[in-house]
Design an enzyme around this catalytic site. Structure first.
Site, PDB file in Angstrom:
ATOM      1  N   GLU A  58       2.657   3.214   5.987  1.00 37.72           N
ATOM      2  CA  GLU A  58       2.948   3.331   7.425  1.00 37.72           C
ATOM      3  C   GLU A  58       2.380   2.151   8.203  1.00 37.72           C
ATOM      4  OE1 GLU A  58       1.211   5.411   5.413  1.00 37.72           O
ATOM      5  OE2 GLU A  58       1.156   7.419   6.282  1.00 37.72           O
ATOM      6  N   CYS A  86      -2.699   8.776   8.028  1.00 33.15           N
ATOM      7  CA  CYS A  86      -4.134   8.859   8.265  1.00 33.15           C
ATOM      8  C   CYS A  86      -4.439   8.326   9.668  1.00 33.15           C
ATOM      9  CB  CYS A  86      -4.883   8.046   7.207  1.00 33.15           C
ATOM     10  SG  CYS A  86      -4.693   6.252   7.395  1.00 33.15           S
ATOM     11  N   CYS A  89      -3.270   4.694  10.208  1.00 36.38           N
ATOM     12  CA  CYS A  89      -1.825   4.510  10.342  1.00 36.38           C
ATOM     13  C   CYS A  89      -1.282   5.150  11.609  1.00 36.38           C
ATOM     14  CB  CYS A  89      -1.123   5.064   9.109  1.00 36.38           C
ATOM     15  SG  CYS A  89      -1.520   4.134   7.614  1.00 36.38           S
TER      16      CYS A  89
HETATM   17 ZN   LIG Z   1      -2.792   5.502   6.341  1.00 36.62          ZN
END
Ligand SMILES: [Zn+2]
Length: 159
Positions: A58, A86, A89
């Site tokens: 990402e 996460c 990202c």
């Molecule tokens: Zn990530």
């Protein structure tokens, strides 16, 4: 406008990209950027071999998007990812100015799959929490339980 059927279709494409990343020796994650009418503009798999822990699919797409397009255009685009992004990202999507985020599997489910594998110490911080702290709205959709088995397949016997 993007409709739900397109979301599933484009999430399946991220699953395919995740499979390719795994075949190439990287972690099994995939992401893509789609325009408002659902055209795929950018894709990336995970790039662990080259970028180590920051080589998330990402973030790769978000950085390429910010380099390639104007913020006004990206505000109408969607970043699709096989697994919930996460905090790094989710932050990348925010800072790139991408208007919408769609993910397949939850971070919590990923955490069950990766356990304490040192290559992917999955965080416990839902992307909605990260994005809620921003000054600009990013629309979020996910998880898609109907795709969870397909996504988990790419992680089978990996971690
Ligand atoms: Zn990530």
């Amino acid at each position: 406008m993007t409709v739900a059927g397109d979301d599933i279709l484009l999430l399946r494409e991220t699953i395919r990209i995740a499979g390719e990343a795994r075949k190439a020796g990287n972690h099994p994650f995939g992401a893509l950027l789609a325009s408002a009418d659902g055209a795929v503009l950018l894709t990336s798999g995970n790039t662990y071999l080259e970028d180590r822990g920051t080589g998330h699919a990402e973030l790769n797409v978000a950085r390429a998007a910010a380099r390639s397009y104007e913020p006004e255009f990206l505000a109408a685009c969607t970043l699709y990812t096989s697994v919930e992004p996460c905090s790094m990202c989710a932050g990348g999507v925010y800072w790139a100015g991408i208007g919408r985020l769609v993910y397949g599997m939850s971070e919590a489910r990923l955490g069950e799959l990766t356990g304490s594998n040192p290559e992917n110490l999955t965080m416990s911080l839902p992307c909605r929490h990260v994005l809620a702290a921003g000054q600009r709205t990013v629309a979020v959709e996910g998880p898609f339980p109907e795709l969870e088995d397909e996504i988990a397949e790419a992680h089978k016997d990996f971690w």
